[in-house]
Design an enzyme around this catalytic site. Sequence first.
Site, short mmCIF file in Angstrom:
data_model
loop_
_atom_site.label_atom_id
_atom_site.label_comp_id
_atom_site.label_asym_id
_atom_site.label_seq_id
_atom_site.Cartn_x
_atom_site.Cartn_y
_atom_site.Cartn_z
N LYS A 116 0.81 -1.22 0.00
CA LYS A 116 0.00 0.00 0.00
C LYS A 116 0.84 1.27 0.00
CE LYS A 116 -3.96 -0.32 2.41
NZ LYS A 116 -4.85 -0.73 3.54
N GLU A 175 -0.45 7.64 8.22
CA GLU A 175 -1.31 8.57 7.51
C GLU A 175 -1.97 9.47 8.53
OE1 GLU A 175 -4.30 6.56 5.13
OE2 GLU A 175 -2.91 6.31 3.47
N HIS A 224 -13.77 -0.61 10.24
CA HIS A 224 -13.17 -0.44 8.91
C HIS A 224 -13.64 -1.48 7.89
CE1 HIS A 224 -10.69 2.32 11.07
NE2 HIS A 224 -10.04 1.37 11.71
N ARG A 241 -8.96 -6.41 -7.90
CA ARG A 241 -9.84 -7.58 -8.01
C ARG A 241 -11.28 -7.09 -8.10
NH1 ARG A 241 -11.99 -6.88 -2.93
NH2 ARG A 241 -10.49 -6.18 -1.37
P1 ADP Z 1 -14.22 -5.19 -0.24
O1 ADP Z 1 -15.16 -5.56 0.83
O2 ADP Z 1 -14.17 -3.76 -0.51
O3 ADP Z 1 -14.33 -6.03 -1.45
P2 ADP Z 1 -12.35 -6.09 1.66
O4 ADP Z 1 -11.02 -5.46 1.91
O5 ADP Z 1 -13.40 -5.98 2.71
O6 ADP Z 1 -12.79 -5.46 0.31
O7 ADP Z 1 -12.11 -7.61 1.31
C1 ADP Z 1 -13.01 -8.46 0.60
C2 ADP Z 1 -12.89 -9.86 1.13
O8 ADP Z 1 -11.57 -10.32 1.10
C3 ADP Z 1 -13.38 -9.97 2.56
O9 ADP Z 1 -14.05 -11.20 2.69
C4 ADP Z 1 -12.09 -9.95 3.37
O10 ADP Z 1 -12.23 -10.68 4.57
C5 ADP Z 1 -11.14 -10.62 2.42
N1 ADP Z 1 -9.79 -10.08 2.51
C6 ADP Z 1 -9.35 -8.86 2.16
N2 ADP Z 1 -8.04 -8.72 2.34
C7 ADP Z 1 -7.61 -9.89 2.84
C8 ADP Z 1 -6.33 -10.38 3.24
N3 ADP Z 1 -5.23 -9.64 3.16
N4 ADP Z 1 -6.27 -11.63 3.71
C9 ADP Z 1 -7.36 -12.41 3.78
N5 ADP Z 1 -8.59 -12.01 3.41
C10 ADP Z 1 -8.71 -10.76 2.95
P1 ADP Z 2 -8.20 -2.09 3.82
O1 ADP Z 2 -7.08 -2.51 2.95
O2 ADP Z 2 -8.29 -2.84 5.07
O3 ADP Z 2 -9.50 -2.00 3.05
P2 ADP Z 2 -8.10 0.84 3.65
O4 ADP Z 2 -6.81 1.56 3.53
O5 ADP Z 2 -8.91 0.73 2.42
O6 ADP Z 2 -7.81 -0.60 4.27
O7 ADP Z 2 -8.96 1.52 4.81
C1 ADP Z 2 -10.16 0.91 5.27
C2 ADP Z 2 -11.00 1.95 5.99
O8 ADP Z 2 -10.30 2.50 7.10
C3 ADP Z 2 -11.40 3.15 5.15
O9 ADP Z 2 -12.54 2.91 4.36
C4 ADP Z 2 -11.65 4.20 6.22
O10 ADP Z 2 -12.90 4.04 6.84
C5 ADP Z 2 -10.57 3.88 7.25
N1 ADP Z 2 -9.35 4.67 6.97
C6 ADP Z 2 -8.28 4.28 6.25
N2 ADP Z 2 -7.35 5.26 6.18
C7 ADP Z 2 -7.84 6.30 6.88
C8 ADP Z 2 -7.35 7.63 7.21
N3 ADP Z 2 -6.16 8.06 6.81
N4 ADP Z 2 -8.15 8.43 7.96
C9 ADP Z 2 -9.36 8.00 8.40
N5 ADP Z 2 -9.87 6.79 8.15
C10 ADP Z 2 -9.12 5.93 7.39
#
Ligand code: ADP
Ligand code: ADP
Length: 461
Positions: free
Chosen positions: A116, A200, A235, A292
């Site tokens: 990231k 961040e 989150h 994805r």
């Molecule tokens: P979104 O919901 O926006 O598609 P998420 O980050 O919530 O993205 O992830 C989607 C699915 O993938 C969820 O079921 C989550 O538990 C799984 N997932 C996401 N990142 C990982 C990871 N690094 N390892 C295992 N499972 C993951």
């Molecule tokens: P993941 O890979 O687990 O999806 P993200 O970087 O997409 O992680 O962040 C997931 C959530 O965490 C965001 O949708 C937001 O609600 C919160 N978040 C992430 N970064 C920040 C930030 N800099 N400030 C406030 N909230 C954040």
Amino acid sequence: MINKILIANRGEIALRIVRACRELGIKTLAVYSEADEQSLHVQLADEAICIGPPQPAESYLRTDRIISAAEISNVDAIHPGYGFLSEKADFVEQCESCKIIFIGPSSSVIRQMGDKALAIESFRKVGVPTVPGSDGVVKSVSEAVKVAESIGYPVLVKAVSGGGGKGMRVAHNSVAFAKEFEVARAEAEKAFGDGSVYLEKFIENPRHIEFQILADKHGKVIHLGERDCSVQRRHQKLIEEAPSPFLSEELREKMGSIAVKAAKAVGYENAGTIEFLVDEKGNFYFIEMNTRIQVEHPVTEEVTDTDLIKEQIRIADGQHLRLNQEDIVINRHAIECRINAEDPLKNFAPCPGTIDLYYPPGGHGVRVDSHVYGGYVIPPYYDSMIGKLITYGRSREIAMDRMYRALEEFIISGIKTTIPFSKVIMQDPVFRSGKATTKFVEEFVERTNLDNLIQSNHNLE
Ligand code: ADP
Ligand code: ADP
Ligand code: MG
């Protein structure tokens, strides 16, 4: 030509992929763990191969077994869904070297976006606004404290390999910072096998707004508008909608074109999502790219009348994108509620077990994506999401009223689900006004007597 696809996933997304393949006349191979023999995607796929015991590390993450199944059954391509192997660059390389098409971007882009901090750096270079933060990974507490002071508290410590809302800690002052930094590193190490973290600025009260990208192998990149996923718990997204009630046409255009520019700059291919946080003033900041298909893709499908899984397959097959940016005209609204097997009154504790009665809602403007049915046993080994309810209509108002109606009709008995929780949110004035930020759920839970509301609203036992 892609004639047969192996689906390297389970649950609702595996079924979703089977459905797209059927409509395209493509054969499917389901691979499944011993816990998923009764799953609908296994029964509906043309062929099925068991790849091991229930634990993901012994089945859905076993790349050797999945590649063997692909070779035995002579598939042309693998669709990874979301989670599991979908963002594992090593697996994509294995597919590439076995001449199996991976339905997604190249291994190098996955690797670049999967880190990231590197993703932020790559996008920042091409003019994408990012959150004020550290220059990549911070290694020691002493270095981190200096960076945190210069950013200004509150500061968020984030895992470089993070996902699914894990590996994130907020610190409100320098005293708390050192501790949160260490906790985040330990959590990240445990969850992702990589303890690297970056910093961040913690944006207060933002919205999570993400853009859906489609990019073919011939350099054409378009976006299909945005999804607002601000309704989150820890989150993790709970409710998503398209379009965002917050964005003006002007801001939508600006963010959309920046998302397309960013995807082009990294040579992106296939479907992907660029996630942003947007503050109260309309300032927006890139946070990450998901390489994805996403859980919440159906809301985009319903407002753009596009089948994103079919588009993914066509792109992987080398076909030209038929859609042009001008073709994407959005005059509908769609909402998705994730249905999790969790008890909202017990701090959302997972509730695996047997579904006695299952009666999904129907009617105009209602879509249910789920692999479960009456008598289905939810195994305890996987994510608690058991389905998604999507409603849509000409306005946000209609989509919300329809969602409430559909949630009321939805019967899943024998286990606890998040249905009653979503129902009370659908009636909440803050949600209804379109003003929900990522703080919404926390505040909602604080100001609401959930017990009473859920009991007076309950439609299941
Ligand atoms: P979104 O919901 O926006 O598609 P998420 O980050 O919530 O993205 O992830 C989607 C699915 O993938 C969820 O079921 C989550 O538990 C799984 N997932 C996401 N990142 C990982 C990871 N690094 N390892 C295992 N499972 C993951
Ligand atoms: P993941 O890979 O687990 O999806 P993200 O970087 O997409 O992680 O962040 C997931 C959530 O965490 C965001 O949708 C937001 O609600 C919160 N978040 C992430 N970064 C920040 C930030 N800099 N400030 C406030 N909230 C954040
Ligand atoms: Mg994210």
